[in-house]
Design a protein around this motif. Structure first.
Motif, PDB file in Angstrom:
ATOM      1  N   LEU A 125       0.865  -1.178   0.000  1.00  0.00           N
ATOM      2  CA  LEU A 125       0.000   0.000   0.000  1.00  0.00           C
ATOM      3  C   LEU A 125       0.903   1.229   0.000  1.00  0.00           C
ATOM      4  CD1 LEU A 125      -2.606  -1.042   2.744  1.00  0.00           C
ATOM      5  CD2 LEU A 125      -2.676  -1.508   0.284  1.00  0.00           C
ATOM      6  N   THR A 126       0.953   1.934  -1.113  1.00  0.00           N
ATOM      7  CA  THR A 126       1.810   3.107  -1.219  1.00  0.00           C
ATOM      8  C   THR A 126       0.949   4.363  -1.201  1.00  0.00           C
ATOM      9  OG1 THR A 126       1.766   2.984  -3.647  1.00  0.00           O
ATOM     10  CG2 THR A 126       3.556   1.834  -2.523  1.00  0.00           C
ATOM     11  N   VAL A 145       1.793   5.375 -10.307  1.00  0.00           N
ATOM     12  CA  VAL A 145       0.817   4.527 -10.988  1.00  0.00           C
ATOM     13  C   VAL A 145       1.572   3.488 -11.812  1.00  0.00           C
ATOM     14  CG1 VAL A 145      -1.101   4.450 -12.618  1.00  0.00           C
ATOM     15  CG2 VAL A 145      -0.834   6.408 -11.064  1.00  0.00           C
ATOM     16  N   ASN A 146       1.270   2.229 -11.560  1.00  0.00           N
ATOM     17  CA  ASN A 146       1.967   1.130 -12.224  1.00  0.00           C
ATOM     18  C   ASN A 146       3.470   1.218 -11.998  1.00  0.00           C
ATOM     19  OD1 ASN A 146       1.748  -1.265 -13.694  1.00  0.00           O
ATOM     20  ND2 ASN A 146       2.203  -0.242 -15.634  1.00  0.00           N
ATOM     21  N   CYS A 153       0.740  -8.971  -9.343  1.00  0.00           N
ATOM     22  CA  CYS A 153      -0.343  -9.780  -9.907  1.00  0.00           C
ATOM     23  C   CYS A 153      -1.615  -8.956 -10.048  1.00  0.00           C
ATOM     24  CB  CYS A 153      -0.610 -10.992  -9.008  1.00  0.00           C
ATOM     25  SG  CYS A 153       0.802 -12.086  -8.822  1.00  0.00           S
ATOM     26  N   TYR A 154      -1.670  -7.847  -9.318  1.00  0.00           N
ATOM     27  CA  TYR A 154      -2.835  -6.963  -9.380  1.00  0.00           C
ATOM     28  C   TYR A 154      -2.361  -5.567  -8.993  1.00  0.00           C
ATOM     29  CZ  TYR A 154      -7.546  -5.099  -8.510  1.00  0.00           C
ATOM     30  OH  TYR A 154      -8.689  -4.353  -8.547  1.00  0.00           O
ATOM     31  N   HIS A 155      -2.858  -4.574  -9.709  1.00  0.00           N
ATOM     32  CA  HIS A 155      -2.498  -3.177  -9.409  1.00  0.00           C
ATOM     33  C   HIS A 155      -3.722  -2.304  -9.585  1.00  0.00           C
ATOM     34  CE1 HIS A 155      -0.686   0.803  -9.555  1.00  0.00           C
ATOM     35  NE2 HIS A 155      -1.294   0.995 -10.715  1.00  0.00           N
ATOM     36  N   LEU A 192      -1.558  -1.539  -4.342  1.00  0.00           N
ATOM     37  CA  LEU A 192      -2.613  -0.529  -4.349  1.00  0.00           C
ATOM     38  C   LEU A 192      -1.975   0.827  -4.076  1.00  0.00           C
ATOM     39  CD1 LEU A 192      -5.496  -2.273  -2.362  1.00  0.00           C
ATOM     40  CD2 LEU A 192      -5.083  -2.260  -4.830  1.00  0.00           C
ATOM     41  N   ASN A 193      -2.121   1.754  -5.023  1.00  0.00           N
ATOM     42  CA  ASN A 193      -1.635   3.117  -4.835  1.00  0.00           C
ATOM     43  C   ASN A 193      -2.770   3.932  -4.219  1.00  0.00           C
ATOM     44  OD1 ASN A 193       0.589   4.977  -5.229  1.00  0.00           O
ATOM     45  ND2 ASN A 193      -0.756   6.045  -6.661  1.00  0.00           N
TER      46      ASN A 193
END
Length: 611
Positions: A125-126, A145-146, A153-155, A192-193
């Motif tokens: 978690l950023t 982002v990205n 595996c998920y963003h 997750l951003n």
């Protein structure tokens, strides 16, 4: 909406939760953060690793108020990332990583790469600035982002919290998706951003009431289904491979690095498999399993150095389960001949085959694969002489090792013997964490099969030497077991910040430090012949007294100068709580010469007994 304004002065107890636009923003931040952390906790997350920062304070506050979370702190995000990685390896469940915005998030990258390539669950978690502040020169703002490209595996870049509550549901949905992806097939990291507007959090009394209200809010009642997909390979392919193995007279089973969950099944009903030579990587969990040792071949890396034996031992069928074996010699030998059947089995449908020798690839869980391929009443045509060839070679290699070790000067110390002793005297129900470079290679070549009490963990996804202390610390904190980390001096220096939490948390982590003043692995590579370049630019001797690092962090330091002394200190240290470093000083050149001499003795012994 106005920015950089002061938060609303303290709100008296009993006042409405929202007073003005700024307070509404702060409350929305806390509500979303509480919903996100609450969903992860409800799904099964129990460990959180936090690095300090401002933008992440809503997440930190939410985690601190959530019962049942084991929270660890570390000021270095790079070390924190590997700490979470170690937790994931030990528990096979993801830990949460929480950091502030900017380059703090970039420091997670090495751990996320390792997590993806070793199939280890992890959730990053950023915290971030709101979207309208990105690309405008705002302080501590980068493009997050990205940030980790294709490794997660998920963003998701979460929407900015808004008063009114509708964003909370979006955040909760992303949490469920991320958790499912982290434990999907394959396991891996997710990112997750998380953007937050200022003011970040409300005054303490308001924050407390928000948290209390959120604790009763039903955001956590639905957990996503974590479905392990069934084998995608058609039954006809399994039947074909099984039939081919049944017809084979010299089948060979090779086991690469695997997880605790993939320990071998009991021998009952698997008598056929007991007739086949099994070559288990030291991180396969099979050398430390309850599988009978009759057909476990531990010293194959050393046996195959004898060219005559290597030619005699060629199989007519190879089945490899798990990841790519550590032994380069084994991999090259397997690629150097062409039996009609070379089968790779992997549950993640990601087949490590850089040598391109597979003829068939089956997607399935290793234990299920063994049952499908080797159990049942069918009679195999295995030639007992083939297993006997491997067993006699393994026993001969073990005899050479013992004789050569006994002839050593009592004051001389050979690194490989130290690593073997780590396994011989390992703590019951403990964990051995092997660093990359020479520690895992010494273990793979020299560690014998032993009692089923020890688990072996490695960072063999990207095979880096970074973050090993932090990874082992994560395994120790999460598993509550005694963890023994075997690490070289360069890897030790690479993660000095990982020592920060050991004494502070009294983690039961014992570090066996192989200090040969530089990169020992390079003495075994062609660059060693270029002495000036080798020493100055490749081996890079550090010329440091590493005991001062232990003193800085308040960790007991025990130097040893012989194998006998190491065993005494090692066995004495194991029952004692808390961290300790056992420093093994050795000479790189003498170590290489000893290993070369031992390999020559092995080749002579095997050549003499191999007709």
């Amino acid at each position: 909406m106005a920015r950089d304004r002061q938060q609303t002065p303290g709100v008296p107890d009993g006042a409405p939760i929202i007073e003005g636009a700024e307070s509404a923003v702060a409350v929305a931040n806390v509500r979303c953060a509480a919903a996100l952390i609450g969903r992860f906790a409800a799904l099964g997350v129990r460990h959180v690793v936090i690095s300090s920062g401002s933008r992440s304070t809503p997440l930190v506050l939410a985690a601190s108020r959530r019962p049942g979370l084991d929270i660890t702190t570390h000021p270095d995000e790079r070390a924190a990332g590997f700490r979470a990685l170690g937790i994931g390896k030990a528990l096979r469940r993801p830990a949460l990583l929480i950091c502030t915005s900017g380059t703090a998030a970039a420091n997670y990258y090495p751990a996320i790469i390792e997590a993806r390539q070793s199939h280890t669950p992890l959730i990053a978690l950023t915290a971030d600035r709101p979207p309208d502040l990105r690309g405008r020169g705002a302080p501590q703002t980068i493009n997050q982002v990205n940030l980790y490209a294709h490794y997660p595996c998920y963003h998701a870049d979460l929407p900015e919290p808004q008063p009114g509550g509708y964003v909370e549901g979006v955040w909760v949905d992303h949490a469920a998706r991320a958790y499912a992806a982290a434990l999907g097939s394959p396991h891996g990291p997710v990112h997750l951003n998380v953007p937050f507007e200022e003011p970040l959090i409300p005054e303490p009394a308001v924050a407390t009431r928000v948290m209390q209200k959120m604790a009763t809010h039903d955001h956590q009642h639905v957990a996503p289904g974590l479905v392990r997909p069934s084998e995608s390979s058609p039954q006809t392919e399994w039947d074909f491979v099984r039939s081919a193995i049944l017809r084979s007279s010299r089948p060979l089973l090779v086991l690469g690095p695997q997880d605790e969950s993939e320990r071998p099944i009991a021998a009952t009903g698997m008598e056929w498999l007991r007739c086949i030579p099994i070559l288990p990587d030291v991180a396969s969990q099979w050398r430390t399993s309850d599988w009978p040792t009759d057909n476990i071949i531990s010293h194959y890396d050393l046996s195959l150095r004898c060219t005559r034996f290597a030619h005699r031992a060629v199989p007519d069928c190879v089945i490899r389960l798990g990841g790519l074996p550590t032994s380069r010699l084994l991999n090259e030998w397997l690629a150097g001949f062409g039996p009609p059947l070379r089968v790779l089995v992997n549950e993640h449908n990601e087949f490590a085959d850089p040598y391109n020798y597979a003829t068939h690839r089956l997607h399935g869980h290793p234990v299920d694969a063994l049952q499908r391929l080797f159990s049942g009443p069918d009679e195999a045509r295995c030639d007992p002489a083939y297993l006997r060839l491997w067993r006699e070679a393994d026993e001969a290699v073990a005899a050479v090792i013992t004789a050569d070790r006994d002839q050593l000067n009592p004051r001389e110390l050979f690194e490989a013997d130290v690593v073997a002793a780590v396994f011989h005297h390992a703590p019951k129900e403990g964990i051995i964490y092997l660093s990359n470079s020479m520690p895992i290679r010494w273990a793979d070549a020299y560690a014998p099969a032993r009692s089923p009490t020890t688990r072996v963990l490695v960072n063999r996804g990207a095979n880096g030497i970074d973050g090993l202390i932090s990874s082992a610390a994560g395994a120790a904190s999460a598993s509550k077991r005694t963890v023994v980390l075997v690490i070289g001096d360069i890897a030790f220096l690479h993660d000095l910040n990982g020592l920060w939490g050991l004494a502070r948390e009294r983690l039961n982590l014992k570090i066996v430090l192989l200090d040969n003043n530089g990169g020992g692995i390079f003495s075994h590579l062609p660059i060693a012949g270029h002495v000036d370049t080798m020493e100055r630019l490749v081996a890079m001797p550090h010329e440091l007294d590493l005991s001062r690092a232990a003193a800085l962090f308040g960790i007991p330091w025990r130097p040893v100068s012989s194998l006998v002394e190491f065993v005494e200190v090692y066995t004495e240290t194991m029952p004692k709580p808390g961290p300790q470093i056992i420093a093994v000083n050795s000479d790189r050149q003498r170590t290489w010469k000893r290993h070369r001499a031992r390999c020559q003795q092995i080749e002579t012994r095997l050549s003499g007994q191999t007709p």
